[in-house]
Motif scaffolding. Sequence first.
Motif, PDB file in Angstrom:
ATOM      1  N   UNK A 161       0.814  -1.049  -0.003  1.00  0.00           N
ATOM      2  CA  UNK A 161       0.010  -0.015  -0.059  1.00  0.00           C
ATOM      3  C   UNK A 161       0.760   1.165  -0.095  1.00  0.00           C
ATOM      4  N   UNK A 162       1.869   1.298   0.671  1.00  0.00           N
ATOM      5  CA  UNK A 162       2.741   2.511   0.880  1.00  0.00           C
ATOM      6  C   UNK A 162       3.442   2.681  -0.465  1.00  0.00           C
ATOM      7  N   UNK A 163       3.982   1.348  -1.032  1.00  0.00           N
ATOM      8  CA  UNK A 163       4.664   1.789  -2.414  1.00  0.00           C
ATOM      9  C   UNK A 163       3.766   2.478  -3.335  1.00  0.00           C
ATOM     10  N   UNK A 164       2.554   1.812  -3.412  1.00  0.00           N
ATOM     11  CA  UNK A 164       1.696   2.417  -4.308  1.00  0.00           C
ATOM     12  C   UNK A 164       1.225   3.742  -4.101  1.00  0.00           C
ATOM     13  N   UNK A 165       0.740   4.316  -2.930  1.00  0.00           N
ATOM     14  CA  UNK A 165       0.147   5.459  -2.240  1.00  0.00           C
ATOM     15  C   UNK A 165       1.396   6.465  -2.033  1.00  0.00           C
ATOM     16  N   UNK A 166       2.411   6.017  -1.436  1.00  0.00           N
ATOM     17  CA  UNK A 166       3.413   6.995  -1.216  1.00  0.00           C
ATOM     18  C   UNK A 166       4.747   6.927  -1.887  1.00  0.00           C
ATOM     19  N   UNK A 167       4.713   6.016  -2.913  1.00  0.00           N
ATOM     20  CA  UNK A 167       6.113   5.713  -3.589  1.00  0.00           C
ATOM     21  C   UNK A 167       7.053   5.295  -2.786  1.00  0.00           C
ATOM     22  N   UNK A 168       6.802   4.459  -1.903  1.00  0.00           N
ATOM     23  CA  UNK A 168       7.703   3.974  -0.914  1.00  0.00           C
ATOM     24  C   UNK A 168       8.526   2.936  -1.657  1.00  0.00           C
TER      25      UNK A 168
END
Length: 376
Positions: A322-329
């Motif tokens: 989720x963080x990779x998609x939403x926050x480019x983590x």
Amino acid sequence: MTEATQAPLRVAAVGCGVVWRHHLQAVLEMQPRLISYSAVVEPDALRRAAALKALDGQGAPARSFATLMEAIEADPDRTLFEAVDIMVPNVGNLHEHVAREAQNAGRHVLLEKPISVCIASGERILQAQPPEKVLMVAENAQYWREVLLVQRLIHQGQLGDLLSVRAKCWESAHPALNEWAADGSYDAGSFIADAAEGFVFDSGLHWLRPLRMFLGKAVRVSAVAGRSLLQMRGPSMTQALICFESGVTAIFEAILAPGAISEQPFFCIQGTKAEVQIDGFAGGARLFTIQDGKMIEEDLNGEFSGAIGWDTGYAGEMLDFAQAVLHQKTPEAGAAEALEDLRLMLALMKAAKSGQWEDVDQVDSLLSMEALQLEL
């Protein structure tokens, strides 16, 4: 926009078996909720209905489809779902087929391990991913809290120089003791029982990732494999030696017991200064040291805040996606790591067939368990 106020990532669950239940539980416990299952894709009508029922009361009603292509055609502008969580069985080229459908439709992809059945197929999945979209292979062992703790102890030198690592992947095939068995996953005619991969391939990858996290690059392997369940075509037990570039040798054992099996440590890591053990599914880790001439056992559970154990890994992987998609983590582990897990497992199975040491880097890109035709 903060995580607490941001709209959650809309995800289609593709395949609604046992793994789906673990992913769903991780999402429902997520605070704040960064993922919303807005669609379910499942060819089995009963499972599809059960999946929809499990999502009741979780916001807007989810839609259901029999195939991913049907879902994609119903959502050309990606307003229903932006990403897919692919949890279909690892049979033939199904992982690649479904992943490519999602990639071609411009969706972010979370693909349950193994990435595929052979290196060439996995490489095609990596190459097909649009650069602006996230591709992550779900390996919950990467987020297993005890594993992360032990990895930190090793890197900090608290165990001294590593001497040996023992890893044991174990389960019971009795339905009273195992949710997979209760779901029929090990019955004759199931995809795990009928496929060439078997239990060792399907479950053992969860133990190979931590070994690689602890010890680095695996270089060669020797192994034997066998059958503990007569109805299972592929290997349901193995014993192996894995040599790492670091000079450390790991002992890896996997077994699907037909009935009773005792609680046993999943990992035992022996160093010159200390030993650490990671316990079974319920979780826990223990450190053994010598202090004032006496051996001291330290329970490491106090290192954790909140839940411990196997299931915590699912929470970690869902949050990371989720963080990779939403926050480019940047994800904790790139999808290419799943290729290396697969390469090591295939080298291990090749060694079981040849009776010789096999170099991990020499695994043919087209080698699969089906092509290997391992005789048990």
